[in-house]
Design a protein around this motif. Structure first.
Motif, PDB file in Angstrom:
ATOM      1  N   TYR A   2       1.198  -1.432   0.278  1.00  0.00           N
ATOM      2  CA  TYR A   2      -0.204   0.274  -0.156  1.00  0.00           C
ATOM      3  C   TYR A   2       1.056   1.784   0.026  1.00  0.00           C
ATOM      4  CZ  TYR A   2      -4.049  -3.198   1.724  1.00  0.00           C
ATOM      5  OH  TYR A   2      -4.419  -4.586   1.993  1.00  0.00           O
ATOM      6  N   PHE A  76       8.287   4.698  15.723  1.00  0.00           N
ATOM      7  CA  PHE A  76       7.394   3.109  16.262  1.00  0.00           C
ATOM      8  C   PHE A  76       7.920   2.448  17.220  1.00  0.00           C
ATOM      9  CE2 PHE A  76       6.649   4.106  11.471  1.00  0.00           C
ATOM     10  CZ  PHE A  76       5.671   4.558  11.747  1.00  0.00           C
ATOM     11  N   THR A  78       9.172   4.645  20.191  1.00  0.00           N
ATOM     12  CA  THR A  78       8.207   6.031  20.491  1.00  0.00           C
ATOM     13  C   THR A  78       6.970   6.165  20.835  1.00  0.00           C
ATOM     14  OG1 THR A  78       8.153   7.262  19.339  1.00  0.00           O
ATOM     15  CG2 THR A  78      10.872   7.206  19.709  1.00  0.00           C
ATOM     16  N   ARG A  79       6.719   6.472  22.239  1.00  0.00           N
ATOM     17  CA  ARG A  79       5.090   7.057  21.843  1.00  0.00           C
ATOM     18  C   ARG A  79       4.996   8.818  21.529  1.00  0.00           C
ATOM     19  NH1 ARG A  79       2.136   2.470  24.135  1.00  0.00           N
ATOM     20  NH2 ARG A  79       0.280   3.918  24.911  1.00  0.00           N
ATOM     21  N   ARG A  83       3.986  11.381  15.184  1.00  0.00           N
ATOM     22  CA  ARG A  83       4.903  10.298  14.116  1.00  0.00           C
ATOM     23  C   ARG A  83       3.966  10.558  12.473  1.00  0.00           C
ATOM     24  NH1 ARG A  83       4.890   7.278  18.176  1.00  0.00           N
ATOM     25  NH2 ARG A  83       4.489   5.448  17.104  1.00  0.00           N
ATOM     26  N   ASN A  85       1.128   8.768  11.228  1.00  0.00           N
ATOM     27  CA  ASN A  85      -0.233   9.227  10.875  1.00  0.00           C
ATOM     28  C   ASN A  85      -0.257   9.534  13.218  1.00  0.00           C
ATOM     29  OD1 ASN A  85      -0.960   8.687   9.154  1.00  0.00           O
ATOM     30  ND2 ASN A  85      -0.597   6.417   8.909  1.00  0.00           N
ATOM     31  N   LYS A 119     -12.664   0.796  23.426  1.00  0.00           N
ATOM     32  CA  LYS A 119     -13.000  -0.082  23.141  1.00  0.00           C
ATOM     33  C   LYS A 119     -12.876  -0.481  24.678  1.00  0.00           C
ATOM     34  CE  LYS A 119      -9.701  -1.195  18.909  1.00  0.00           C
ATOM     35  NZ  LYS A 119     -11.076  -0.994  18.004  1.00  0.00           N
TER      36      LYS A 119
ATOM     37  N   ILE B  12       0.750   2.613   6.489  1.00  0.00           N
ATOM     38  CA  ILE B  12       2.359   2.336   6.029  1.00  0.00           C
ATOM     39  C   ILE B  12       2.710   1.021   6.463  1.00  0.00           C
ATOM     40  CG2 ILE B  12       2.769   4.536   8.154  1.00  0.00           C
ATOM     41  CD1 ILE B  12       3.290   2.367  10.041  1.00  0.00           C
ATOM     42  N   TYR B  14       1.501  -3.363   5.882  1.00  0.00           N
ATOM     43  CA  TYR B  14       0.565  -4.073   6.187  1.00  0.00           C
ATOM     44  C   TYR B  14       0.870  -5.984   6.892  1.00  0.00           C
ATOM     45  CZ  TYR B  14       2.943  -6.061   2.445  1.00  0.00           C
ATOM     46  OH  TYR B  14       4.182  -6.849   1.088  1.00  0.00           O
ATOM     47  N   ILE B  50       2.643  -3.025  20.207  1.00  0.00           N
ATOM     48  CA  ILE B  50       0.329  -2.566  20.135  1.00  0.00           C
ATOM     49  C   ILE B  50       0.755  -1.568  18.943  1.00  0.00           C
ATOM     50  CG2 ILE B  50      -1.510  -1.199  20.917  1.00  0.00           C
ATOM     51  CD1 ILE B  50      -0.313   0.040  23.219  1.00  0.00           C
ATOM     52  N   ILE B  52      -1.752  -1.097  15.171  1.00  0.00           N
ATOM     53  CA  ILE B  52      -2.736  -0.135  14.896  1.00  0.00           C
ATOM     54  C   ILE B  52      -2.977  -0.430  13.862  1.00  0.00           C
ATOM     55  CG2 ILE B  52      -4.216   2.329  15.013  1.00  0.00           C
ATOM     56  CD1 ILE B  52      -2.744   2.369  17.884  1.00  0.00           C
ATOM     57  N   HIS B  54      -6.138  -1.125  10.320  1.00  0.00           N
ATOM     58  CA  HIS B  54      -7.059  -0.853   9.281  1.00  0.00           C
ATOM     59  C   HIS B  54      -8.350  -1.803   9.322  1.00  0.00           C
ATOM     60  CE1 HIS B  54      -9.816   0.896   6.106  1.00  0.00           C
ATOM     61  NE2 HIS B  54     -10.782   0.923   7.230  1.00  0.00           N
ATOM     62  N   ILE B  87     -10.628   0.841  13.950  1.00  0.00           N
ATOM     63  CA  ILE B  87      -9.403   0.462  13.508  1.00  0.00           C
ATOM     64  C   ILE B  87      -9.738  -0.544  14.863  1.00  0.00           C
ATOM     65  CG2 ILE B  87      -8.216   1.431  15.677  1.00  0.00           C
ATOM     66  CD1 ILE B  87      -9.302   4.400  13.835  1.00  0.00           C
ATOM     67  N   GLY B  88      -8.542  -1.115  14.560  1.00  0.00           N
ATOM     68  CA  GLY B  88      -8.167  -2.161  15.642  1.00  0.00           C
ATOM     69  C   GLY B  88      -7.034  -2.246  15.825  1.00  0.00           C
ATOM     70  N   ILE B  89      -6.836  -3.092  17.210  1.00  0.00           N
ATOM     71  CA  ILE B  89      -5.341  -3.549  18.047  1.00  0.00           C
ATOM     72  C   ILE B  89      -5.061  -4.122  18.168  1.00  0.00           C
ATOM     73  CG2 ILE B  89      -5.744  -0.334  18.387  1.00  0.00           C
ATOM     74  CD1 ILE B  89      -5.783  -0.457  21.027  1.00  0.00           C
ATOM     75  N   VAL B  91      -2.137  -6.814  20.781  1.00  0.00           N
ATOM     76  CA  VAL B  91      -1.273  -5.749  21.523  1.00  0.00           C
ATOM     77  C   VAL B  91      -0.546  -7.472  21.053  1.00  0.00           C
ATOM     78  CG1 VAL B  91       0.108  -6.617  24.024  1.00  0.00           C
ATOM     79  CG2 VAL B  91      -1.791  -4.643  23.771  1.00  0.00           C
ATOM     80  N   THR B 113      -4.025  -6.774   6.086  1.00  0.00           N
ATOM     81  CA  THR B 113      -5.100  -5.761   6.411  1.00  0.00           C
ATOM     82  C   THR B 113      -4.086  -4.633   7.108  1.00  0.00           C
ATOM     83  OG1 THR B 113      -6.011  -7.103   7.866  1.00  0.00           O
ATOM     84  CG2 THR B 113      -5.549  -5.439   9.034  1.00  0.00           C
ATOM     85  N   PRO B 114      -3.967  -3.554   6.500  1.00  0.00           N
ATOM     86  CA  PRO B 114      -3.596  -2.237   6.186  1.00  0.00           C
ATOM     87  C   PRO B 114      -3.413  -2.047   8.226  1.00  0.00           C
ATOM     88  CG  PRO B 114      -5.648  -1.998   5.044  1.00  0.00           C
ATOM     89  CD  PRO B 114      -5.611  -2.852   5.870  1.00  0.00           C
ATOM     90  N   LEU B 116      -1.665   1.431  10.245  1.00  0.00           N
ATOM     91  CA  LEU B 116      -1.195   2.116  10.649  1.00  0.00           C
ATOM     92  C   LEU B 116      -0.684   3.397  11.348  1.00  0.00           C
ATOM     93  CD1 LEU B 116      -5.397   3.031  10.741  1.00  0.00           C
ATOM     94  CD2 LEU B 116      -3.877   3.872   8.788  1.00  0.00           C
ATOM     95  N   ASP B 117      -0.514   2.275  12.148  1.00  0.00           N
ATOM     96  CA  ASP B 117       0.577   2.940  13.290  1.00  0.00           C
ATOM     97  C   ASP B 117       0.971   1.365  13.948  1.00  0.00           C
ATOM     98  OD1 ASP B 117       2.121   3.729  14.882  1.00  0.00           O
ATOM     99  OD2 ASP B 117       0.483   5.326  16.047  1.00  0.00           O
ATOM    100  N   ILE B 118       2.465   1.959  14.565  1.00  0.00           N
ATOM    101  CA  ILE B 118       2.510   1.068  15.560  1.00  0.00           C
ATOM    102  C   ILE B 118       3.555   1.393  16.539  1.00  0.00           C
ATOM    103  CG2 ILE B 118       5.025  -0.564  16.220  1.00  0.00           C
ATOM    104  CD1 ILE B 118       5.137  -1.397  12.894  1.00  0.00           C
ATOM    105  N   LYS B 119       3.105   1.234  17.774  1.00  0.00           N
ATOM    106  CA  LYS B 119       4.116   1.301  19.346  1.00  0.00           C
ATOM    107  C   LYS B 119       4.205   1.198  19.948  1.00  0.00           C
ATOM    108  CE  LYS B 119      -0.052   5.115  19.292  1.00  0.00           C
ATOM    109  NZ  LYS B 119       0.302   6.078  18.853  1.00  0.00           N
TER     110      LYS B 119
END
Lengths: 140, 140
Positions: A2, A76, A78-79, A83, A85, A119, B12, B14, B50, B52, B54, B87-89, B91, B113-114, B116-119
């Motif tokens: 993507y 990624f 860091t918090r 960032r 997104n 959630k 960012i 998948y 974590i 995150i 779509h 939005i799915g998350i 751990v 799954t695309p 969006l973020d990694i924390k």
């Protein structure tokens, strides 16, 4: 796979707090648009929630590395709010619900922050002993 | 305060997995677009992340209530994928990093799954004894 694919979400509510901070220590309101109020039914039976929000005042400058403790660290790892997104998440304790308003403790977001999703906190979200490097400084 | 306000994010990366499931039990790849590879530097020093993403195949039909154990429950009291903002998350535990690829365990997302973020998973994200009602059934 993507490259340059967008997805868009609609704000479902916002954070309302009277202190001028993002402190986790204070009680804060999460106000949900009335059209979604019924979406909160039963949420009082959970002790903790995950609030997902748009860090709407964070402008990403394109830097994917930061300095932590004198060394370069990827964004990624860091918090940081800055960032690619600007999605924020906070685990909060749910104090009570009043209709479309959740009173929570533990949110790391400023007044007016738009909310994207809520959630229930699940046992899957719990890690008993996460390994966190010494240079990590939480939300900073 | 925010009625019909959108915000948009860019994928960012998948999820790549060979099983045809969203099982948390298997090792799964999270592949980050090369432009963001440096954003992963140092992430190996965390044991858990974590992710995150779509829920790009979940079509929300506008129903904000579901039935759980014979009673009506609001969508925000569930982890259903069919939610106003899909939005799915998850751990996950980080097994290893190979350049722009993270090998993780615990993601509840299907192949393609695309992301969006990694924390990094932080001690703030840990709740020792969350209260979860008996009717709650996780991601279902």
């Amino acid at each position: 796979m993507y490259e340059n694919v967008d997805c868009c979400f609609k704000y479902i509510g916002y954070v309302r707090r009277e202190d001028n901070s993002a402190s986790r220590d204070n009680l804060v309101k999460v106000i949900i648009n009335e059209e979604f109020e019924d979406g909160l039914i039963g949420i009082e039976e959970f002790s903790h929630l995950i609030i997902i929000y748009h860090l709407h005042q964070a402008t990403f400058d394109g830097r994917v590395k930061r300095v932590r403790d004198g060394k370069e660290i990827g964004v990624f790892a860091t918090r940081s709010q800055f960032r690619p997104n600007p999605i924020g998440i906070s685990v909060v304790s749910l104090i009570r619900r009043e209709g479309n308003v959740l009173i929570v403790k533990g949110i790391n977001a400023i007044d007016g922050t738009p909310v994207l999703d809520i959630k229930p906190y699940d046992t899957w979200d719990r890690v008993d002993s996460p390994k966190v490097p010494h240079w990590h400084n939480g939300g900073k």
